[in-house]
Design a protein around this motif. Structure first.
Motif, short mmCIF file in Angstrom:
data_model
loop_
_atom_site.label_atom_id
_atom_site.label_comp_id
_atom_site.label_asym_id
_atom_site.label_seq_id
_atom_site.Cartn_x
_atom_site.Cartn_y
_atom_site.Cartn_z
N MET A 1 0.83 -1.21 0.00
CA MET A 1 0.00 0.00 0.00
C MET A 1 0.86 1.26 0.00
SD MET A 1 -3.04 1.18 -0.08
CE MET A 1 -4.02 2.62 0.30
N LEU A 2 1.83 1.34 0.92
CA LEU A 2 2.72 2.48 0.99
C LEU A 2 3.53 2.61 -0.29
CD1 LEU A 2 4.11 4.81 2.47
CD2 LEU A 2 5.69 3.13 3.46
N TYR A 3 4.04 1.50 -0.80
CA TYR A 3 4.85 1.53 -2.03
C TYR A 3 4.01 2.05 -3.19
CZ TYR A 3 7.26 -0.12 -6.20
OH TYR A 3 7.85 -0.19 -7.43
N ASP A 4 2.79 1.56 -3.32
CA ASP A 4 1.93 1.99 -4.42
C ASP A 4 1.61 3.48 -4.33
OD1 ASP A 4 1.89 -0.59 -5.38
OD2 ASP A 4 0.05 -1.13 -4.30
N ASP A 5 1.36 3.96 -3.10
CA ASP A 5 1.07 5.38 -2.92
C ASP A 5 2.27 6.25 -3.29
OD1 ASP A 5 -1.45 4.77 -2.10
OD2 ASP A 5 -1.10 5.14 0.04
N LEU A 6 3.44 5.81 -2.90
CA LEU A 6 4.64 6.58 -3.20
C LEU A 6 4.93 6.58 -4.70
CD1 LEU A 6 7.00 5.48 -0.27
CD2 LEU A 6 5.86 7.68 -0.56
N ALA A 7 4.75 5.43 -5.34
CA ALA A 7 4.98 5.36 -6.78
C ALA A 7 4.02 6.29 -7.51
CB ALA A 7 4.80 3.92 -7.26
N ARG A 8 2.76 6.34 -7.06
CA ARG A 8 1.78 7.22 -7.69
C ARG A 8 2.11 8.69 -7.41
NH1 ARG A 8 -4.77 7.36 -6.57
NH2 ARG A 8 -5.24 9.00 -8.11
N ASP B 1 8.02 6.67 7.69
CA ASP B 1 7.21 5.95 6.70
C ASP B 1 8.11 5.14 5.77
OD1 ASP B 1 4.90 7.12 7.72
OD2 ASP B 1 5.08 8.85 6.41
N LEU B 2 9.18 5.76 5.30
CA LEU B 2 10.06 5.08 4.34
C LEU B 2 10.78 3.90 4.97
CD1 LEU B 2 11.56 8.18 2.51
CD2 LEU B 2 9.75 6.67 1.73
N ALA B 3 10.91 3.90 6.28
CA ALA B 3 11.56 2.77 6.94
C ALA B 3 10.76 1.49 6.76
CB ALA B 3 11.75 3.08 8.43
N GLN B 4 9.47 1.62 6.42
CA GLN B 4 8.63 0.44 6.22
C GLN B 4 8.91 -0.25 4.88
OE1 GLN B 4 4.45 1.41 6.87
NE2 GLN B 4 5.06 3.15 8.16
N LEU B 5 9.55 0.46 3.96
CA LEU B 5 9.85 -0.11 2.65
C LEU B 5 10.99 -1.11 2.73
CD1 LEU B 5 9.77 3.12 0.45
CD2 LEU B 5 7.97 1.39 0.62
N THR B 6 10.93 -2.14 1.91
CA THR B 6 12.06 -3.05 1.79
C THR B 6 13.13 -2.39 0.93
OG1 THR B 6 11.24 -4.13 -0.22
CG2 THR B 6 10.48 -5.01 1.92
N ALA C 1 9.95 13.00 -3.54
CA ALA C 1 11.13 12.60 -4.29
C ALA C 1 12.39 12.79 -3.45
CB ALA C 1 11.23 13.42 -5.58
N MET C 2 12.50 13.91 -2.76
CA MET C 2 13.69 14.17 -1.95
C MET C 2 13.79 13.18 -0.79
SD MET C 2 15.33 16.43 -3.50
CE MET C 2 16.57 16.73 -2.26
N ALA C 3 12.65 12.81 -0.22
CA ALA C 3 12.66 11.85 0.89
C ALA C 3 13.15 10.49 0.42
CB ALA C 3 11.27 11.74 1.50
N VAL C 4 12.72 10.07 -0.78
CA VAL C 4 13.16 8.78 -1.32
C VAL C 4 14.66 8.82 -1.62
CG1 VAL C 4 12.95 7.21 -3.28
CG2 VAL C 4 10.89 8.15 -2.23
N ARG C 5 15.14 9.91 -2.22
CA ARG C 5 16.57 10.02 -2.52
C ARG C 5 17.40 9.99 -1.24
NH1 ARG C 5 17.05 15.11 -6.68
NH2 ARG C 5 15.18 14.69 -7.94
N GLN C 6 16.95 10.72 -0.22
CA GLN C 6 17.70 10.75 1.04
C GLN C 6 17.72 9.37 1.69
OE1 GLN C 6 16.37 13.69 3.82
NE2 GLN C 6 17.81 13.07 5.42
N ALA C 7 16.58 8.68 1.65
CA ALA C 7 16.54 7.34 2.24
C ALA C 7 17.48 6.39 1.50
CB ALA C 7 15.11 6.79 2.21
N ALA C 8 17.56 6.54 0.18
CA ALA C 8 18.47 5.69 -0.60
C ALA C 8 19.92 5.99 -0.27
CB ALA C 8 18.21 5.88 -2.09
N ASP C 9 20.24 7.27 -0.07
CA ASP C 9 21.62 7.64 0.31
C ASP C 9 21.99 7.02 1.65
OD1 ASP C 9 21.94 9.09 -1.98
OD2 ASP C 9 21.43 11.03 -1.06
N GLU C 10 21.05 6.97 2.58
CA GLU C 10 21.33 6.46 3.91
C GLU C 10 21.37 4.93 3.94
OE1 GLU C 10 18.23 8.17 6.22
OE2 GLU C 10 19.15 10.17 6.30
N ARG C 11 20.49 4.28 3.16
CA ARG C 11 20.37 2.82 3.24
C ARG C 11 21.16 2.09 2.18
NH1 ARG C 11 13.96 1.85 3.81
NH2 ARG C 11 14.63 -0.25 3.18
#
Length: 772
Positions: free
Chosen positions: A1-8, A23-28, A55-65
């Protein structure tokens, strides 16, 4: 659900969703990797604020993880970067694409077209921020693109040699090089050591580092000899400076045996013009090599920097080198595996060097606590340099005076290195210690005045003082280490303190009288942070100077954007633990910035990352040494210890409260020293000690000197007496078992006030008479 919402949210401007890091911590990792291409395709000018924040939140999470990215997502990410490069006036950042390749969950996809487009978009830029990422990407395009990038980055023969090296590397090894793009050696804190360790583990790069630095030294020699035309500050290109800085860091990290000879040629060679001009061949390379030495210092590098500083004629270079040298020496104290290496410099086993000076004259340099230069005539001591020696042997006089300064600096560096190894509980093989430290003609004076302990059986340690005791009879492989009072009981500590004072042994740093900081109940309750030294007001410039002296790093605070607060950090125990000390800018007082102090926290390095640690899990020695530093910062720089403080308001209330507060551990150690020192003084019958004050009975008044701040109250009404330390009497003849400026000030004030009827200073006498 979270992934689909973020993709949209990333693809549909009409769908708005604000996200938080939780929220992003819930993503695999796989889901985060799949979202990454869409996040990088978003351009802030074309979307709603909510979409941009997503978009910035996803990029930052990718930089950290650093998630695992599928080959297909990797290809889509590169296509997104190409789109960004066509719609942005700024150069596209290649590091997300490189990170995706490094974290690709399968074989790298076919990327020739996007790699070629990205390379071409960057080649037209004036500057290239990430050269190694560009080289890696260009290699995925075609040979022509790779050659074009190599030609652009190979500015100068040494830089081109590096390009030739990179061409022969595998893509995986090229990916290792891209981590250098994230290193900015011009700001603090410095790059993580593991970045350089990866490079130092590449044999081909180690060979290149040697050839590059030797080529640089040869060029410097050629400039000095006139074989190469001299142009001020043009000896090396900007790319060559960067490449040589990296090569130097690798060589310094590995402590290569060939490096001292190269440094001895290169640094002085680029620090002075071959003509009488006051310019230098390359300021940029000189400072870059010193910054490299700050990250991975060696004694030989320090010597080469000092030599460069002594020969340069440039007006601004010596001042800049002096600032950097302080940082290099502080860092050397933390690198104990090389800092204890001292040259013998021609001194005999007793620490004496003799040099003839003609006509029966001789110079004698003797090392006790410091180096002392004296002159003799036919074996008879002289009071000063003979006139004939000064006239006929001026070079020798200068050489020996410089030698005295050099030896003293080496002794200070050694003491700092030994003290810096205390948090790590550094041990040494007894055979090596006996020869290279206790038996070294220079090191022996520092080592002999410190308390050591040797492991005589598993877990059993015997303490000794080399200056007064015979060295133990033990196997060469037995472990010897510095004694620390945190491992001893109170009676043992008391005995060592008595022995040092009775034997008039002045230690090179505070050891027997060293403060001990144990976890308090309040810190056990707060669990992750300590407020023991919070809520103090300090002179910020002085505190920042102490940060540098004690090996802490911090940003500069002030009334500008981002200058309101910072965490000063110190890395301990070979990078395994880190202490953090929060402090904030408050205001200005008479053009002097004032800061406030806050909490102390600790981090442990696990799997290459810093993780906050509960205070109870911090090794007691690490905790104690870090808290001792913070106590020093607060105690020395607090406005409560400023006798001239006149500001009113909340700062004045703090000054009055803290200036006479309960003693800290540092002040308690000062009190313990006074217990032993006072009976030896002529004013002993006029002095008494209580829990916080040294009380001095004068002829006119009785005075109470606070042992923490050195502030003075006059009885019977506790009127404040202002005495600026510079006006007090010196106490050079009073033996102190350790260096403590505040203790010296307290004793100076005590001696002055014990004879208060003899005081002639008008301002002091007026205060005493007015109160009377």
């Amino acid at each position: 659900m979270l992934y689909d919402d973020l993709a949209r949210a990333l693809s549909d401007a009409a769908f708005a969703r604000d996200v938080r890091s939780a929220d992003l911590a819930q993503l695999t990792d796989e889901q985060l990797g799949e979202l990454l291409p869409a996040a990088h395709r978003v351009h802030h000018a074309d979307v709603t604020p909510a979409t941009w924040r997503t978009a910035m939140a996803v990029r930052q999470a990718a930089d950290e993880r650093r998630p695992r990215v599928s080959p297909d997502a990797c290809r889509r990410l590169f296509e997104a970067l190409v789109v960004r490069s066509r719609h942005s006036e700024w150069a596209v950042d290649l590091t997300p694409g490189v990170a995706a390749l490094v974290g690709c969950a399968g074989p790298w996809p076919e990327l020739a077209e996007p790699a070629r487009a990205l390379s071409e978009s960057l080649l037209v830029r004036k500057t290239i921020a990430h050269p190694y990422a560009l080289f890696l990407i260009a290699g995925l395009a075609d040979d022509a693109t790779l050659r074009a990038v190599a030609q652009r980055l190979g500015e100068g023969p040494i830089a081109m040699d590096e390009m030739n090296l990179l061409t022969g590397l595998t893509p995986a090894d090229r990916a290792v090089m891209t981590e250098l793009d994230l290193v900015n050696t011009y700001i603090e804190p410095e790059s993580p050591p593991e970045v350089w360790q990866k490079l130092a583990d590449l044999p081909v790069y180690v060979d290149f580092a040697r050839s590059a630095l030797e080529a640089a030294a040869d060029r410097a020699d050629g400039i000095q000899s006139g074989a190469i035309p001299y142009l001020a500050d043009k000896a090396f290109t900007a790319r060559e400076v960067a490449v040589l800085g990296q090569a130097a860091r690798v060589a310094l990290l590995r402590d290569e045996e060939w490096l001292p000879e190269v440094c001895a040629r290169l640094l002085p060679g680029i620090a002075v013009a071959p003509t009488p001009a006051r310019t230098v061949p390359s300021q940029a390379l000189l400072y870059e090599l010193v910054r490299a030495a700050k990250e991975f210092p060696t004694p030989e590098a320090v010597t080469a920097i000092r030599t460069a500083r002594s020969v340069t004629r440039h007006a601004g270079v010596p001042k800049q080198l002096d600032k950097l040298l302080k940082k290099v020496e502080a860092a050397l104290a933390q690198r104990t595996e090389v800092a204890l290496r001292l040259p013998r410099l021609g001194f005999d086993e007793e620490g004496v060097l003799r040099r003839p000076a003609g006509d029966g004259y001789a110079a004698v340099v003797r090392v006790t606590e410091t180096a002392q230069l004296t002159w003799q005539k036919d074996g008879r001591a002289l009071r000063s340099v003979p006139a004939s020696v000064r006239r006929d042997h001026g070079d020798l006089v200068k050489e020996l005076r410089d030698l005295v300064k050099r030896v003293d600096l080496q002794l200070v560096t050694l003491a700092r290195a030994l003290e810096g190894g205390m948090p790590a509980d550094t041990g040494h093989p007894y055979g090596w210690w006996r020869t290279e430290l206790a038996g070294h003609p220079l090191a022996r004076t520092v080592v002999g005045r410190l308390i050591w302990e040797i492991e005589t059986a598993p877990g059993a340690w015997k303490t000794f003082l080399p200056a007064a005791d015979d060295l133990p009879d033990a196997p060469d492989d037995a472990c010897v280490r510095l004694w620390h009072p945190i491992r001893a009981d109170a009676e043992t500590v008391r005995a060592w303190r008595d022995r040092l004072v009775d034997g008039q042994v002045r230690q090179p740093f505070k050891q027997a009288f060293r403060e001990i900081y144990r976890l308090t109940p309040a810190e056990e309750e707060t669990r992750l942070h300590s407020h023991r030294f919070a809520a103090h007001l300090v002179h910020y410039r002085r505190m920042r100077g102490l940060f540098r002296a004690r090996g802490w790093t911090s940003r500069l605070l002030g009334p500008w954007d981002g200058g309101d607060g910072d965490e000063a950090t110190r890395v301990l125990v070979s990078g395994r633990w880190r202490a953090r000390f929060l402090h904030s800018f408050v205001d200005w007082a008479d053009d002097d910035p004032v800061a406030s102090t806050d909490w102390v926290r600790f981090d442990q390095r696990l799997d290459g990352h810093w993780t906050e640690a509960p205070l109870a899990e911090v090794p007691p020695l690490v905790f104690s040494e870090a808290m001792r530093d913070v106590d020093l910062f607060v105690g020395v720089t607090s406005i409560a210890a400023d006798p001239d403080w006149t500001e009113q308001g909340p700062a004045r209330a703090y000054w009055e409260r803290a200036g006479f507060a309960d003693l800290t551990e540092t002040a308690e150690a000062r009190r313990d020293a006074l217990i032993r020192i006072l009976p030896r003084l002529k004013i002993a019958d006029r002095c008494t000690l209580d829990d916080r004050f040294l009380t001095v009975r004068g002829d006119l008044r009785t005075y109470r000197i606070h042992l923490g701040s050195a502030n003075i109250l006059m009885q019977p009404d506790d009127a404040y007496l202002c005495i600026v330390p510079a006006r007090g009497r010196v106490t050079a003849k009073v033996f102190l078992p350790f260096e403590d400026d505040r203790l010296s000030v307290i004793l100076s004030k005590a001696m002055l006030l014990a004879a208060d009827a003899e005081i002639t200073d008008a301002s002091i006498r007026a205060q005493i008479d007015r109160a009377a």
